[in-house]
Design a protein around this motif. Structure first.
Motif, short mmCIF file in Angstrom:
data_model
loop_
_atom_site.label_atom_id
_atom_site.label_comp_id
_atom_site.label_asym_id
_atom_site.label_seq_id
_atom_site.Cartn_x
_atom_site.Cartn_y
_atom_site.Cartn_z
N THR A 65 30.57 54.89 60.48
CA THR A 65 29.85 55.89 59.52
C THR A 65 28.50 55.12 59.74
OG1 THR A 65 30.33 54.12 57.81
CG2 THR A 65 31.56 56.13 57.90
N LYS A 66 27.54 56.04 58.73
CA LYS A 66 26.17 55.99 58.93
C LYS A 66 25.53 54.63 58.00
CE LYS A 66 24.86 60.56 60.11
NZ LYS A 66 24.05 61.83 59.69
N PRO A 126 20.94 55.65 48.49
CA PRO A 126 21.37 54.72 49.68
C PRO A 126 22.58 53.66 49.30
CG PRO A 126 19.37 54.26 49.38
CD PRO A 126 19.66 55.21 48.38
N VAL A 177 22.67 62.25 51.27
CA VAL A 177 21.97 60.97 51.41
C VAL A 177 21.19 61.12 52.57
CG1 VAL A 177 22.03 58.34 51.68
CG2 VAL A 177 23.65 59.72 49.87
N CYS A 178 21.70 61.45 53.73
CA CYS A 178 21.07 61.38 54.95
C CYS A 178 20.12 62.62 55.31
CB CYS A 178 22.11 61.23 56.20
SG CYS A 178 23.61 62.21 56.33
N CYS A 227 28.73 59.35 56.12
CA CYS A 227 28.90 60.37 57.10
C CYS A 227 29.30 59.78 58.46
CB CYS A 227 27.72 61.22 57.46
SG CYS A 227 27.12 62.12 56.24
N CYS A 266 25.10 64.75 54.56
CA CYS A 266 25.34 64.69 53.17
C CYS A 266 24.21 64.62 52.48
CB CYS A 266 26.37 63.52 52.89
SG CYS A 266 25.47 62.04 52.86
N ASN A 313 26.17 49.81 54.38
CA ASN A 313 27.05 49.74 54.99
C ASN A 313 27.23 48.29 55.46
OD1 ASN A 313 28.90 49.68 57.16
ND2 ASN A 313 28.20 51.68 58.04
N CYS A 360 25.27 55.87 54.25
CA CYS A 360 26.13 57.21 53.49
C CYS A 360 27.62 56.88 54.20
CB CYS A 360 25.55 58.30 53.50
SG CYS A 360 25.17 59.02 55.19
N ALA A 386 19.70 61.75 45.66
CA ALA A 386 20.71 61.08 46.44
C ALA A 386 20.42 59.48 46.55
CB ALA A 386 20.90 61.54 47.57
#
Ligand code: ZN
Ligand code: MN
Length: 497
Positions: A31-32, A61, A52-53, A37, A50, A64, A35, A59
């Motif tokens: 995932t990113k 962050p 966030v991105c 995604c 989504c 990750n 977020c 939105a």
């Protein structure tokens, strides 16, 4: 930027070239970076996005953990200092592939700094400084119309994909050194499972800063940034082209302009893209939506302990442990999968060089021919070791072993089973071999006479006839010995008569 470990230069005519690299590596996360995604390559445009991105208002962050872990691994493997607290920053610029109008990156307090990589250059190990490695998000991708009036569109699947940016000290001075460095760095990142290293798909992107100055100038020359090199070869060519271009400008008595240029692989030259931005143009400031990134000693230790053996260490160990030549070690350490396969075979067989010979000649040929990866190869290292042991024990000649190997690949059966079923077992029965040798010599009296008169190379002919007559199943060493004996016996008889 000051070089970390001192730098060396090479004479380029009357000019000295200085090269530093900025490598962007896509981290192998599902995932990113901020977020949830997905990051799958080649998905339908704008299906992995989504709020966030897409940079929608409100939105927020969320970092990750996996991206941080991978960046840490890259930093540790390149001997960097790891900051216990690093900061995210906003780099502001306006471009249609950046939906927020800023990129979240790290600026004055990166996660990793002051590292180095050592690689062999002209037979000696040379150390190259790594100024910093920081975490950041990728931008989207513009899809330009084909000049048929269709508009430019943007795909934001890549926006927010996690990257590390690796900035080297200006320690290089030629295209040759640049390509050697990127090759080495790429190999490490692939081994660490940090990045897939695919330059064509853009998982690894390399920019170079190239400057030139007259030999006795203390001041470095004006820096030109070169982008868009999407293969290793392009890195070398672009750097070489740029060194030449700038040398020509200085030789004409003109000045090199500070700019960003793109490598055009089709015509083999760099082209003007834009005049270089200055750092103040980006209006960096700390990212208010993310807390400082804290790394505990505990985390650092865990990551350090889980680092795999790096390819250069592996090569050195193999040369020691198995007595492999450097050539074999280089080739077999090309990928972690091949390295593991070789090592498992070598250990099971107890003979590294025999395992290496077979893998390099026979196994790699099959992989190439069928376009297979070593992971999908149907013969396990243990089964291959069993086959090779049959050669060592004299049960199979290497010709027969190749036959058995092909059968193992086709059927997935072990060597012993195939030898049994097909009756391929090589014979060491001296009486049987002696009979065949006598027959062969009796059938070729003229050749026997010529051999006796000194035409030594006929030995190979006799050997071939004997092996043919026995369907390739004679133990070659024994056949060789018997043939020699019989020939010299006949030569003596010939002389006496
Ligand atoms: Zn997203
Ligand atoms: Mn960057």
């Amino acid at each position: 930027m000051e070089p970390v470990n001192g730098f060396h230069n090479q004479r380029e005519g009357a000019y000295v070239a200085t090269v530093g690299l900025e490598v962007h590596a896509q981290l192998k996360t599902d995932t990113k970076i901020f977020c949830g995604c997905r990051t799958d390559f080649g998905a339908e445009p704008n299906t992995q996005t989504c709020p966030v991105c897409l940079g929608l208002p409100g939105a927020l962050p969320v970092l990750n953990d996996q991206a941080v872990r991978l960046a840490l691994r890259a930093g540790l493997a390149t001997h960097c200092r790891i900051a216990s607290r690093s900061l995210f920053a906003r780099k502001n610029y306006f471009y249609p592939d950046v939906p927020k109008n800023y990129q979240i990156t790290q600026y004055d307090r990166p996660l990793c700094s002051e590292g180095w990589l050592e690689l062999p250059v002209g037979g000696e190990a040379r150390r190259y400084g790594i100024t910093r490695i920081h975490l950041e998000e990728d931008a989207g991708k513009l899809l330009h119309g084909e000049g048929d009036g269709s508009p430019t569109q943007v795909d934001l699947n890549r926006a927010g994909v996690p990257l590390i940016e690796i900035v080297t000290a200006p320690d290089m001075c030629s295209g040759e050194e640049a390509i050697a460095f990127v090759t080495h760095l790429r190999e490490i990142l692939v081994y660490l499972d940090v990045c897939d290293g695919n330059m064509e798909e853009g998982s690894l992107r390399c920019d170079a800063n190239v400057s030139i100055c007259p030999q006795d100038d203390a001041e470095p020359g004006t820096k030109v940034e070169v982008k868009n090199m999407n293969s290793l070869k392009a890195v070398r060519q672009a750097v070489e082209y740029e060194i030449q271009r700038q040398s020509d400008i200085l030789a004409r008595g003109e000045r090199v302009a500070q700019q960003t240029r793109g490598w055009d692989a089709d015509v083999g030259r760099t082209r003007f893209m834009r005049s270089k931005e200055y750092v103040q143009d980006y209006r960096y400031f700390p990212e208010p939506d993310l807390p400082p990134l804290a790394i505990s000693d505990e985390e650092l230790r865990t990551e350090q302990q889980s680092l795999p053996e790096l390819p250069s260490e592996k090569r050195a160990r193999w040369m020691q442990q198995f007595g492999l030549p450097a050539y074999d070690a280089d080739l077999l350490s090309e990928s972690p999968q091949l390295a593991d396969y070789f090592e498992a075979t070598a250990i099971a067989l107890g003979d590294g060089k025999a395992a290496s010979n077979w893998i390099m000649s026979e196994l790699l040929a099959v992989l190439r021919e069928r376009n297979w990866s070593v992971e999908s190869f149907p013969v396990t290292p243990a089964d291959l070791a069993e086959l090779l042991r049959h050669i060592q024990d004299g049960v199979l000649s290497s010709t027969l072993a190749k036959e058995v190997f092909a059968e193992m690949i086709a059927t997935g059966q072990g060597a012993a089973t195939i030898v049994q079923q097909k009756g391929l077992r090589q014979t060491s029965d001296k009486d049987a071999i002696t009979t065949v040798v006598s027959d062969v010599l009796a059938q070729h009296p003229e050749e026997v006479r010529q051999y006796a008169r000194g035409k030594q190379k006929l030995f190979g002919f006799f050997m071939g006839e004997v092996m043919d007559a026995m369907g390739g199943r004679a133990n070659p060493q024994i056949a060789h010995a018997i043939l020699q004996e019989e020939l010299s016996r006949r030569s003596r008889v010939d002389e006496e008569s």
